[in-house]
Design a protein around this motif. Sequence first.
Motif, short mmCIF file in Angstrom:
data_model
loop_
_atom_site.label_atom_id
_atom_site.label_comp_id
_atom_site.label_asym_id
_atom_site.label_seq_id
_atom_site.Cartn_x
_atom_site.Cartn_y
_atom_site.Cartn_z
N GLU A 1 0.86 -1.18 0.00
CA GLU A 1 0.00 0.00 0.00
C GLU A 1 0.90 1.23 0.00
O GLU A 1 2.06 1.15 0.38
CB GLU A 1 -0.85 0.05 1.28
CG GLU A 1 -1.78 -1.12 1.43
CD GLU A 1 -2.61 -1.05 2.71
OE1 GLU A 1 -3.31 -0.06 2.91
OE2 GLU A 1 -2.54 -2.00 3.50
N THR A 2 0.33 2.35 -0.41
CA THR A 2 1.09 3.59 -0.36
C THR A 2 0.65 4.39 0.86
O THR A 2 -0.54 4.61 1.06
CB THR A 2 0.86 4.42 -1.64
OG1 THR A 2 1.16 3.58 -2.75
CG2 THR A 2 1.75 5.65 -1.68
N VAL A 3 1.61 4.76 1.67
CA VAL A 3 1.30 5.55 2.86
C VAL A 3 2.13 6.83 2.80
O VAL A 3 3.37 6.77 2.74
CB VAL A 3 1.65 4.76 4.16
CG1 VAL A 3 1.29 5.57 5.40
CG2 VAL A 3 0.96 3.40 4.17
N ASN A 4 1.46 7.96 2.80
CA ASN A 4 2.13 9.27 2.66
C ASN A 4 3.12 9.28 1.50
O ASN A 4 4.28 9.72 1.65
CB ASN A 4 2.86 9.67 3.96
CG ASN A 4 1.89 9.80 5.10
OD1 ASN A 4 0.73 10.16 4.90
ND2 ASN A 4 2.34 9.47 6.31
N GLY A 5 2.70 8.72 0.38
CA GLY A 5 3.51 8.75 -0.83
C GLY A 5 4.64 7.72 -0.86
O GLY A 5 5.41 7.66 -1.81
N ARG A 6 4.76 6.90 0.17
CA ARG A 6 5.82 5.88 0.18
C ARG A 6 5.21 4.48 0.25
O ARG A 6 4.14 4.29 0.82
CB ARG A 6 6.74 6.05 1.41
CG ARG A 6 7.56 7.31 1.39
CD ARG A 6 8.22 7.51 2.75
NE ARG A 6 9.31 6.58 3.01
CZ ARG A 6 9.82 6.32 4.22
NH1 ARG A 6 9.32 6.90 5.30
NH2 ARG A 6 10.81 5.47 4.37
N GLU B 1 8.65 -0.41 1.85
CA GLU B 1 9.88 0.40 1.92
C GLU B 1 9.97 1.08 3.31
O GLU B 1 11.04 1.12 3.92
CB GLU B 1 9.78 1.45 0.80
CG GLU B 1 10.98 2.32 0.59
CD GLU B 1 10.58 3.49 -0.32
OE1 GLU B 1 10.06 3.24 -1.43
OE2 GLU B 1 10.76 4.65 0.12
N ILE B 2 8.84 1.56 3.79
CA ILE B 2 8.84 2.20 5.13
C ILE B 2 9.26 1.17 6.18
O ILE B 2 10.10 1.45 7.04
CB ILE B 2 7.43 2.75 5.48
CG1 ILE B 2 7.01 3.82 4.49
CG2 ILE B 2 7.40 3.28 6.90
CD1 ILE B 2 5.57 4.32 4.67
#
Length: 318
Positions: free
Chosen positions: A35-40, A44-45
Amino acid sequence: MTAAEICIISYLQFGTNARNNSKFDSTVNMWVFEETVNGRKLTEIINTDHENVKYLPGHKLPENVVAVPDLLDAAKSADILLFVIPHQKVAKITRQSHLKQIGVDEGPDGLKLIAEVIHEKLGIKMSVLMGANIANEVADEKFCETTIGCRDQAQGALLKELMQMHHFRVTVVQEADVVEICGALKNIVAVGAGFCDGLGFGDNMKAAVIKLGLMEMISFARFCGGVADLITTCYGGRNRKVAEAFAKTGKSLEELEKEMLNGQKLQGPATAAEVHTILKNKGVLDRFPLFNAVYEICYEGRPVTEFIHCLQNHPEHQ
Ligand SMILES: NC(=O)c1ccc[n+]([C@@H]2O[C@H](COP(=O)([O-])OP(=O)(O)OC[C@H]3O[C@@H](n4cnc5c(N)ncnc54)[C@H](O)[C@@H]3O)[C@@H](O)[C@H]2O)c1
Ligand SMILES: O=P(O)(O)OC[C@H](O)CO
């Protein structure tokens, strides 16, 4: 155990269990739904900041837990797979979307459990685990017990060795089906407990809900293995919290799930619907008034204020 590779299929609490645990001393692949969270990207986060900021914010993951977005990549060399996903997503994981996958299901031959469904699809030996294990508390290393249901003694011993830590104590029992059934049914009772809280009834009524819910669980499973998890879920869980808001605000469960759970899933209402189908087909709905009331309130527009009727007329009191 050190030779075994472990893959966690999604996670909440079990990712954090890899910390300070010598049995998880090499890389642990953790499949994460991307999923994308705050553009990331979430993977990766997790791999950079070692935190699942969406589903378990505020808890650091050990650095050897590596988030992998591709399921087959994550699992390809694993000896042990830990499935920690909402039961609504199992269909996707086993890549058998034509099957109805639920906490408990009435398959063509009667009751069908998720462990059985995964076993049939993947051909692997399955064990099941139930709490009381609210994820934040497990991640904080607060003391808890867990029960593993495993028919194979050697596998049970292996899983205990793998999972047990000073704060996470494991009991292994052989009645795997019962552990799984109780783990699913207690979510329905927790929705009832939430209705109670939302309607402003007191602790006496909530105790009655838990007791009568337990009676219905016993009738359903013909065996009792899930008391601690039942109580925790009725006090601290998401099913209870959202059901309380449902009773207080009149908003739909779907809306509240979106507003309050940030992508997490409620197990209680879906399980109530699945259990309702089973009980109706067997002609025994009248023996399960609490399960039935939760179903009717969640799906058939029965007013939540009528929840108390199922307790007043419960067969346990006749
Ligand atoms: N969270 C707890 O405190 C807790 C405690 C004990 C047992 N459980 C049980 O563990 C199981 C998983 O619960 P949870 O709280 O980890 O998850 P959840 O119900 O909160 O759902 C969030 C998880 O679903 C995954 N997800 C979201 N969309 C997806 C998709 N389209 N496909 C596949 N996966 C997707 C996310 O990556 C995330 O890991 C449930 O059976 C639950 O009852 C949870
Ligand atoms: O938050 P809930 O309601 O899904 O319940 C949490 C767990 O099942 C407790 O072990």
